[in-house]
Design a protein around this motif. Structure first.
Motif, PDB file in Angstrom:
ATOM      1  N   PHE A   1       0.858  -1.183   0.000  1.00 17.78           N
ATOM      2  CA  PHE A   1       0.000   0.000   0.000  1.00 17.78           C
ATOM      3  C   PHE A   1       0.897   1.235   0.000  1.00 17.78           C
ATOM      4  O   PHE A   1       1.705   1.423   0.919  1.00 17.78           O
ATOM      5  CB  PHE A   1      -0.896   0.025   1.241  1.00 17.78           C
ATOM      6  CG  PHE A   1      -1.876  -1.111   1.326  1.00 17.78           C
ATOM      7  CD1 PHE A   1      -3.083  -1.049   0.640  1.00 17.78           C
ATOM      8  CD2 PHE A   1      -1.604  -2.232   2.096  1.00 17.78           C
ATOM      9  CE1 PHE A   1      -4.002  -2.090   0.724  1.00 17.78           C
ATOM     10  CE2 PHE A   1      -2.510  -3.278   2.190  1.00 17.78           C
ATOM     11  CZ  PHE A   1      -3.708  -3.209   1.490  1.00 17.78           C
ATOM     12  N   LEU A   2       0.740   2.084  -1.002  1.00 14.07           N
ATOM     13  CA  LEU A   2       1.611   3.245  -1.172  1.00 14.07           C
ATOM     14  C   LEU A   2       0.895   4.535  -0.800  1.00 14.07           C
ATOM     15  O   LEU A   2      -0.245   4.774  -1.211  1.00 14.07           O
ATOM     16  CB  LEU A   2       2.076   3.328  -2.627  1.00 14.07           C
ATOM     17  CG  LEU A   2       2.853   4.594  -3.040  1.00 14.07           C
ATOM     18  CD1 LEU A   2       4.196   4.693  -2.310  1.00 14.07           C
ATOM     19  CD2 LEU A   2       3.073   4.621  -4.556  1.00 14.07           C
ATOM     20  N   SER A   3       1.570   5.386  -0.034  1.00 12.15           N
ATOM     21  CA  SER A   3       1.165   6.776   0.163  1.00 12.15           C
ATOM     22  C   SER A   3       2.244   7.632  -0.469  1.00 12.15           C
ATOM     23  O   SER A   3       3.431   7.487  -0.151  1.00 12.15           O
ATOM     24  CB  SER A   3       1.036   7.094   1.658  1.00 12.15           C
ATOM     25  OG  SER A   3       0.917   8.493   1.865  1.00 12.15           O
TER      26      SER A   3
ATOM     27  N   PHE B   1       5.764   3.347  -7.945  1.00 14.52           N
ATOM     28  CA  PHE B   1       4.472   2.866  -8.436  1.00 14.52           C
ATOM     29  C   PHE B   1       4.581   1.495  -9.087  1.00 14.52           C
ATOM     30  O   PHE B   1       3.608   0.730  -9.090  1.00 14.52           O
ATOM     31  CB  PHE B   1       3.857   3.895  -9.384  1.00 14.52           C
ATOM     32  CG  PHE B   1       3.197   5.034  -8.658  1.00 14.52           C
ATOM     33  CD1 PHE B   1       1.830   5.009  -8.389  1.00 14.52           C
ATOM     34  CD2 PHE B   1       3.933   6.112  -8.218  1.00 14.52           C
ATOM     35  CE1 PHE B   1       1.220   6.044  -7.695  1.00 14.52           C
ATOM     36  CE2 PHE B   1       3.334   7.165  -7.520  1.00 14.52           C
ATOM     37  CZ  PHE B   1       1.971   7.123  -7.256  1.00 14.52           C
ATOM     38  N   SER B   2       5.739   1.169  -9.620  1.00 11.31           N
ATOM     39  CA  SER B   2       5.922  -0.160 -10.209  1.00 11.31           C
ATOM     40  C   SER B   2       5.877  -1.249  -9.148  1.00 11.31           C
ATOM     41  O   SER B   2       5.542  -2.405  -9.433  1.00 11.31           O
ATOM     42  CB  SER B   2       7.253  -0.223 -10.963  1.00 11.31           C
ATOM     43  OG  SER B   2       7.268   0.680 -12.054  1.00 11.31           O
ATOM     44  N   ASN B   3       6.208  -0.892  -7.909  1.00 15.28           N
ATOM     45  CA  ASN B   3       6.212  -1.858  -6.812  1.00 15.28           C
ATOM     46  C   ASN B   3       4.977  -1.753  -5.924  1.00 15.28           C
ATOM     47  O   ASN B   3       4.889  -2.450  -4.909  1.00 15.28           O
ATOM     48  CB  ASN B   3       7.469  -1.674  -5.962  1.00 15.28           C
ATOM     49  CG  ASN B   3       8.697  -2.270  -6.610  1.00 15.28           C
ATOM     50  OD1 ASN B   3       8.805  -3.480  -6.762  1.00 15.28           O
ATOM     51  ND2 ASN B   3       9.630  -1.419  -7.021  1.00 15.28           N
ATOM     52  N   ALA B   4       4.021  -0.899  -6.300  1.00 18.46           N
ATOM     53  CA  ALA B   4       2.822  -0.705  -5.483  1.00 18.46           C
ATOM     54  C   ALA B   4       1.655  -1.525  -6.020  1.00 18.46           C
ATOM     55  O   ALA B   4       1.526  -1.740  -7.226  1.00 18.46           O
ATOM     56  CB  ALA B   4       2.455   0.774  -5.455  1.00 18.46           C
ATOM     57  N   ASP B   5       0.804  -1.970  -5.104  1.00 23.53           N
ATOM     58  CA  ASP B   5      -0.440  -2.639  -5.487  1.00 23.53           C
ATOM     59  C   ASP B   5      -1.633  -1.696  -5.380  1.00 23.53           C
ATOM     60  O   ASP B   5      -2.571  -1.791  -6.163  1.00 23.53           O
ATOM     61  CB  ASP B   5      -0.680  -3.849  -4.584  1.00 23.53           C
ATOM     62  CG  ASP B   5       0.375  -4.917  -4.771  1.00 23.53           C
ATOM     63  OD1 ASP B   5       0.432  -5.507  -5.858  1.00 23.53           O
ATOM     64  OD2 ASP B   5       1.158  -5.153  -3.827  1.00 23.53           O
ATOM     65  N   PHE B   6      -1.598  -0.793  -4.405  1.00 23.26           N
ATOM     66  CA  PHE B   6      -2.667   0.178  -4.201  1.00 23.26           C
ATOM     67  C   PHE B   6      -2.058   1.510  -3.767  1.00 23.26           C
ATOM     68  O   PHE B   6      -1.079   1.530  -3.015  1.00 23.26           O
ATOM     69  CB  PHE B   6      -3.652  -0.282  -3.108  1.00 23.26           C
ATOM     70  CG  PHE B   6      -4.424  -1.521  -3.447  1.00 23.26           C
ATOM     71  CD1 PHE B   6      -5.644  -1.437  -4.104  1.00 23.26           C
ATOM     72  CD2 PHE B   6      -3.924  -2.772  -3.112  1.00 23.26           C
ATOM     73  CE1 PHE B   6      -6.358  -2.587  -4.428  1.00 23.26           C
ATOM     74  CE2 PHE B   6      -4.618  -3.925  -3.433  1.00 23.26           C
ATOM     75  CZ  PHE B   6      -5.836  -3.830  -4.092  1.00 23.26           C
ATOM     76  N   LEU B   7      -2.657   2.594  -4.240  1.00 22.36           N
ATOM     77  CA  LEU B   7      -2.346   3.923  -3.711  1.00 22.36           C
ATOM     78  C   LEU B   7      -3.432   4.270  -2.705  1.00 22.36           C
ATOM     79  O   LEU B   7      -4.625   4.147  -3.013  1.00 22.36           O
ATOM     80  CB  LEU B   7      -2.314   4.960  -4.828  1.00 22.36           C
ATOM     81  CG  LEU B   7      -2.089   6.418  -4.372  1.00 22.36           C
ATOM     82  CD1 LEU B   7      -0.654   6.609  -3.893  1.00 22.36           C
ATOM     83  CD2 LEU B   7      -2.404   7.400  -5.503  1.00 22.36           C
ATOM     84  N   VAL B   8      -3.031   4.704  -1.512  1.00 24.66           N
ATOM     85  CA  VAL B   8      -3.992   5.027  -0.466  1.00 24.66           C
ATOM     86  C   VAL B   8      -3.997   6.535  -0.234  1.00 24.66           C
ATOM     87  O   VAL B   8      -2.953   7.144   0.032  1.00 24.66           O
ATOM     88  CB  VAL B   8      -3.661   4.299   0.850  1.00 24.66           C
ATOM     89  CG1 VAL B   8      -4.774   4.541   1.882  1.00 24.66           C
ATOM     90  CG2 VAL B   8      -3.484   2.804   0.609  1.00 24.66           C
ATOM     91  N   LEU B   9      -5.189   7.131  -0.344  1.00 26.88           N
ATOM     92  CA  LEU B   9      -5.361   8.578  -0.172  1.00 26.88           C
ATOM     93  C   LEU B   9      -6.443   8.810   0.890  1.00 26.88           C
ATOM     94  O   LEU B   9      -7.620   8.955   0.571  1.00 26.88           O
ATOM     95  CB  LEU B   9      -5.766   9.222  -1.506  1.00 26.88           C
ATOM     96  CG  LEU B   9      -4.789   9.024  -2.672  1.00 26.88           C
ATOM     97  CD1 LEU B   9      -5.411   9.483  -3.978  1.00 26.88           C
ATOM     98  CD2 LEU B   9      -3.488   9.769  -2.413  1.00 26.88           C
ATOM     99  N   PRO B  10      -6.038   8.887   2.168  1.00 27.85           N
ATOM    100  CA  PRO B  10      -7.031   8.999   3.245  1.00 27.85           C
ATOM    101  C   PRO B  10      -7.409  10.438   3.582  1.00 27.85           C
ATOM    102  O   PRO B  10      -7.784  10.732   4.719  1.00 27.85           O
ATOM    103  CB  PRO B  10      -6.302   8.330   4.423  1.00 27.85           C
ATOM    104  CG  PRO B  10      -4.854   8.593   4.177  1.00 27.85           C
ATOM    105  CD  PRO B  10      -4.683   8.665   2.676  1.00 27.85           C
ATOM    106  N   TYR B  11      -7.347  11.334   2.595  1.00 23.54           N
ATOM    107  CA  TYR B  11      -7.534  12.764   2.836  1.00 23.54           C
ATOM    108  C   TYR B  11      -8.891  13.074   3.476  1.00 23.54           C
ATOM    109  O   TYR B  11      -9.897  12.458   3.144  1.00 23.54           O
ATOM    110  CB  TYR B  11      -7.460  13.538   1.520  1.00 23.54           C
ATOM    111  CG  TYR B  11      -6.180  13.429   0.730  1.00 23.54           C
ATOM    112  CD1 TYR B  11      -5.153  12.573   1.110  1.00 23.54           C
ATOM    113  CD2 TYR B  11      -6.015  14.169  -0.431  1.00 23.54           C
ATOM    114  CE1 TYR B  11      -3.989  12.486   0.366  1.00 23.54           C
ATOM    115  CE2 TYR B  11      -4.850  14.085  -1.183  1.00 23.54           C
ATOM    116  CZ  TYR B  11      -3.849  13.230  -0.778  1.00 23.54           C
ATOM    117  OH  TYR B  11      -2.702  13.139  -1.522  1.00 23.54           O
TER     118      TYR B  11
END
Length: 372
Positions: free
Chosen positions: A197-199, A267-277
């Protein structure tokens, strides 16, 4: 489509917004004559090289760099920016497009110098997010800008609606951000069995990284499915977030300025981008995720609901609700476990194809510019 003859544009982009305009300006130069001024001390390299390299084959596009030194809040900046805007006016143009917020001395220099009938202001934050840096200060000058200029470009439908409801009689262009491309997606170098999970992006209070940290740790305590949280971005107050971390092994922290050539790897190593804004105007990070076909997990604030179809190209969770964010992350983990993740990726690709083709975005600009 008929193009008015000899229509020319002076386009001003601060160095830190290069990635916003990098694709659209050269594309529009196929139709209009554009002189592109980049405000900054030096040419910031991009994933595809320097601006001159990108633009040199386009005869109708010229570029230059203009440096304005000094602290933004010092009074002498009024005179420096007035000199700059006078130079902009001296260049032949039908339109002056400025991709920058007009705050403090910059605002006063622009308001007293620029011919407002031919100026278009790109307004990234018509509604200033709660918890933004210098929130009240920025909101004050945005209000002055909206009252005293006429032509505005907004990048999301919710910002367009907010502007129309806030003030009447403005000439508004809605055209979304182009996808932010930092180079080709690379082969994954990290273990694909561990969901990542990427931020990504500058860490501000309104982006609620604390929610992500706490939700991830609760999920870690409840499931045995392996995952990790990558947090990448600059932060001036990281200590308060660091104190929340109970399981350091769960987090891959890249706190600091992220260079353009590092973004593709992230991003190549991410499965999801998390945006908890908890609030925002529009997100640049989500357009990077769209470019690399990474599904997103976002809060259900109105600004995200125009981009995310829950369960189809990502997940929405109840804003500021740690447990609901935890549940969305669990759903994401189960998709990977049940081999259904690629279905979400394909759906995300289709969404991007339908909504973010560069040609359709450019057509919105062209139709609007032709009215001048």
């Amino acid at each position: 489509m008929t193009i008015k003859e000899n229509k020319s544009i002076v386009w001003v982009t601060p160095n830190h917004f290069i990635d916003v305009d990098l694709q659209i300006v050269p594309y529009l130069a196929k139709t209009f004559k554009i002189h592109w001024i980049v405000l900054g001390k030096e040419n910031r390299p991009t994933a595809y090289g320097n601006i001159e390299t990108i633009c040199k084959k386009i005869k109708s596009l010229t570029t230059e760099y203009y440096t304005i030194n000094g602290k933004w809040y010092m009074p002498y900046q009024f005179f420096k920016y007035r000199k700059f805007f006078k130079y902009v006016i001296s260049l032949p143009s039908n339109i002056i497009y400025i991709d920058s917020a007009l705050t403090f001395w910059i605002y006063y220099a622009a308001a007293y110098t620029l011919p407002k009938e031919k100026v278009i202001l790109a307004t990234h934050n018509v509604k200033t997010p709660k918890g933004a840096r210098l929130e009240h200060f920025v909101r004050f000058f945005m209000k002055k800008t909206l009252n005293n200029f006429y032509n505005f470009h907004v990048f999301s439908k919710n910002q367009e609606k907010y502007l129309k409801n806030t003030i009447q009689g403005k000439n508004i262009l809605y055209a979304p951000l182009t996808l932010k491309d930092y180079g080709e997606k690379k082969p994954r170098t990290e273990n694909p069995e561990i969901t990542n999970f990427l931020s990504f992006g500058h860490i501000r209070r309104y982006k609620r990284i604390d929610l992500l940290i706490n939700a991830a740790q609760k999920l870690h305590e409840e499931v045995e499915i392996p995952f990790k949280i990558t947090i990448a971005g600059n932060c001036t107050s990281w200590e308060k977030y660091q104190k929340l971390i109970k399981y350091p092994q769960l987090f891959d922290l890249k706190i600091g300025f992220i260079n353009d050539d590092e973004v593709s790897d992230l991003f190549s190593n991410a499965d999801f981008l998390v945006l908890p804004y908890q609030d925002l105007a529009q997100s640049g990070a989500i357009t990077v995720a769209f470019n690399y076909h990474i599904p997103v997990i976002t809060s259900d604030i109105i600004q995200f609901r125009e981009f995310v179809e829950n369960g189809k190209n990502g997940f929405l969770f109840k804003s500021e609700d740690i447990n609901d964010l935890k549940c969305s992350m669990y759903k994401a983990l189960m998709l990977k476990k049940d081999n259904k993740y690629n279905t979400l990726v394909e759906s995300s690709k289709q969404f991007v194809k339908n909504n973010y083709a560069l040609s359709s975005i450019a057509e919105k600009y062209t139709d609007y510019f032709n009215k001048f």
